[in-house]
Design a protein around this motif. Structure first.
Motif, PDB file in Angstrom:
ATOM      1  N   SER A  47       0.918  -1.139   0.106  1.00 25.38           N
ATOM      2  CA  SER A  47       0.053   0.012  -0.132  1.00 25.38           C
ATOM      3  C   SER A  47       0.856   1.359   0.094  1.00 25.38           C
ATOM      4  N   LYS A  48       0.181   2.368  -0.514  1.00 24.67           N
ATOM      5  CA  LYS A  48       1.105   3.723  -0.570  1.00 24.67           C
ATOM      6  C   LYS A  48       1.332   4.116   0.844  1.00 24.67           C
ATOM      7  N   ASP A  63       1.917  13.178  -0.795  1.00 26.52           N
ATOM      8  CA  ASP A  63       1.793  12.361  -1.908  1.00 26.52           C
ATOM      9  C   ASP A  63       3.016  12.415  -2.820  1.00 26.52           C
ATOM     10  N   THR A  87       2.475  -0.169 -10.832  1.00 22.10           N
ATOM     11  CA  THR A  87       1.201   0.846  -9.995  1.00 22.10           C
ATOM     12  C   THR A  87      -0.008  -0.240 -10.222  1.00 22.10           C
ATOM     13  N   PRO A  89      -3.785   0.582  -9.542  1.00 25.25           N
ATOM     14  CA  PRO A  89      -4.789   1.644  -9.077  1.00 25.25           C
ATOM     15  C   PRO A  89      -5.346   1.223  -7.777  1.00 25.25           C
ATOM     16  N   ARG A  90      -5.579   2.180  -6.981  1.00 25.59           N
ATOM     17  CA  ARG A  90      -6.524   2.298  -5.711  1.00 25.59           C
ATOM     18  C   ARG A  90      -5.932   1.477  -4.809  1.00 25.59           C
ATOM     19  N   ARG A  91      -4.767   0.634  -5.209  1.00 24.86           N
ATOM     20  CA  ARG A  91      -4.409  -0.274  -4.041  1.00 24.86           C
ATOM     21  C   ARG A  91      -2.934  -0.028  -3.638  1.00 24.86           C
TER      22      ARG A  91
END
Length: 412
Positions: A47-48, A63, A87, A89-91
């Protein structure tokens, strides 16, 4: 650890090493910790938030910091197509590495392809070095005879790799632009050892009076910075008198001896001294009273503290106080025959006072401190020399600046 048959990752030294060419690619602390977290994920999405905590532990960053670190990391991995940083996306993000069977079967690159990869990598590293505005600790070194106001002694001379070697006459002229020769006056010392960093940005000169048998006694150390073309043009007699007067008030020096024997607790390595700045003869002399503290907690890492108080010779500048606390990663480099210790510091807190008045030189230093306070970027300190009582440091100030410091060991 190996990321592929061709690429090895050393998270402690913050480097990637190409096994085919032995080329070393430097990583920032954040890039190394992010890559380590992705590699530990074993092909799973990370995760980010996990990457931000890994790259900037205990700090709040935006970010954009993560995106910039990932972008640069992708560029450094670009010559190795079997390593993919993707990447999701959204994860988050995922690192795809070649599996063990693929690695075992992979044949060495053909000579032409290997040469092409080397060329691309060399160009990439060159571009990254050009873009990096932090002080680059890659200097050539010469040992030359030096002379300051009639006192002779050897000088370690550092110059940038693209610069031509200097001779004794060039060194003498550059030193004389900072400290004018004086006839009929002799300094209060009869021998010395010096180090000079000569660049287009400025000349940084440090001198240890009384240096003998590989040891500096640590008394009356001189650290001065000025422009390379004309410099501060100060008489050493006047500079020493001003130095004594300005150092009557200290902010970061220690006045006691080392504290006892090892208690089995933490050990703090303390370095303190004064760096003086006079870009040209029309400027006020500015003093940076500074202190560096390193507390090892693990092998090659620990706590770091850096404090500076900037004043000037006639009290025009309101004292500027700048303090950085953070964690450091210690690595070793070789600059020719010199062993250099690099401290990569990730700040956890930065404090900066707001002065009412600033001289021209103090204003330049304040700008550098203010950028550090706002960006919280990594700071890189280099320890170039160490003996029983003293050390020479290369500091990340407005210009690459040397300072010869005293040192103490405190057992806490």
């Amino acid at each position: 650890m190996r990321l592929s048959p061709q690429l090895r990752f050393d998270p402690d030294k913050l480097i990637l090493v190409d096994a085919t060419t032995d080329l070393t690619i430097e990583l920032t602390f954040a890039e190394a910790r992010i890559l380590e977290a992705l590699q530990a994920g074993s092909g799973q999405v990370v995760s980010k938030s996990a990457l931000m905590e890994a790259g900037w532990p205990g700090r709040v960053v935006g970010d954009s910091s993560l995106q910039n670190a990932l972008s640069t990391l992708r560029k450094k991995l670009a010559p190795y197509p079997d390593i993919e940083l993707k990447t999701v996306p959204r994860r988050g993000y995922i690192l795809h590495l070649p599996d063990s069977q693929t690695q075992a079967k992979r044949l060495p690159l053909k000579p032409l392809l290997a040469a092409l990869v080397l060329l691309i990598l060399a160009l990439l590293v060159g571009v990254l070095m050009w873009l990096d505005t932090s002080p680059r600790a890659r200097y050539n070194e010469q040992a030359l005879p030096g002379r300051v106001s009639g006192v002779e002694g050897p000088v370690w001379v550092l110059t940038e790799p693209q610069s031509a070697p200097v001779d004794a006459n060039t060194l003498a002229n550059r030193v004389a632009r900072q400290l004018l020769p004086e006839s009929g006056w002799m300094p209060p010392f009869d021998r010395m050892q010096g180090m000079a960093l000569l660049t287009d940005q400025g000349d940084s000169l440090v001198i240890c009076p009384g240096y003998a048998d590989g040891q500096c006694p640590g008394q009356s150390l001189i650290s001065i910075f000025g422009r390379p073309d004309n410099g501060g043009q100060q008489r050493l007699s006047e500079f020493l008198a001003t130095k004594i007067r300005m150092e009557e008030k200290t902010y970061n020096s220690l006045k006691f001896d080392e504290l006892g024997d090892d208690t089995g607790g933490m050990v703090e390595q303390l370095y303190f001294g004064d760096a003086y700045f006079k870009l040209d003869q029309n400027q006020r002399l500015a003093r940076a009273d500074l202190r560096i503290s390193a507390v090892p907690l693990e092998s090659h890492s620990g706590l770091f503290y850096f404090a500076v108080c900037v004043t000037d010779e006639d009290c025009h500048t309101t004292p500027v106080k700048y303090r950085v606390r953070g964690r450091y990663i210690e690595t070793e480099e070789r600059w020719g025959e010199r062993r250099v210790v690099r401290y990569t510091v990730s700040p956890t807190s930065v404090e900066l006072s707001s002065p009412n008045r600033l001289s021209a030189m103090a204003e330049q230093l304040y700008r550098r401190f203010r950028k550090s306070e706002l960006s919280r970027d990594e700071l890189v300190f280099y320890r170039l020399y160490l003996d029983e009582r003293t050390a020479i440091w290369l500091l990340p100030l407005e210009k690459p600046t040397l300072v010869w410091t005293q040192r103490r060991t405190l057992h806490l």
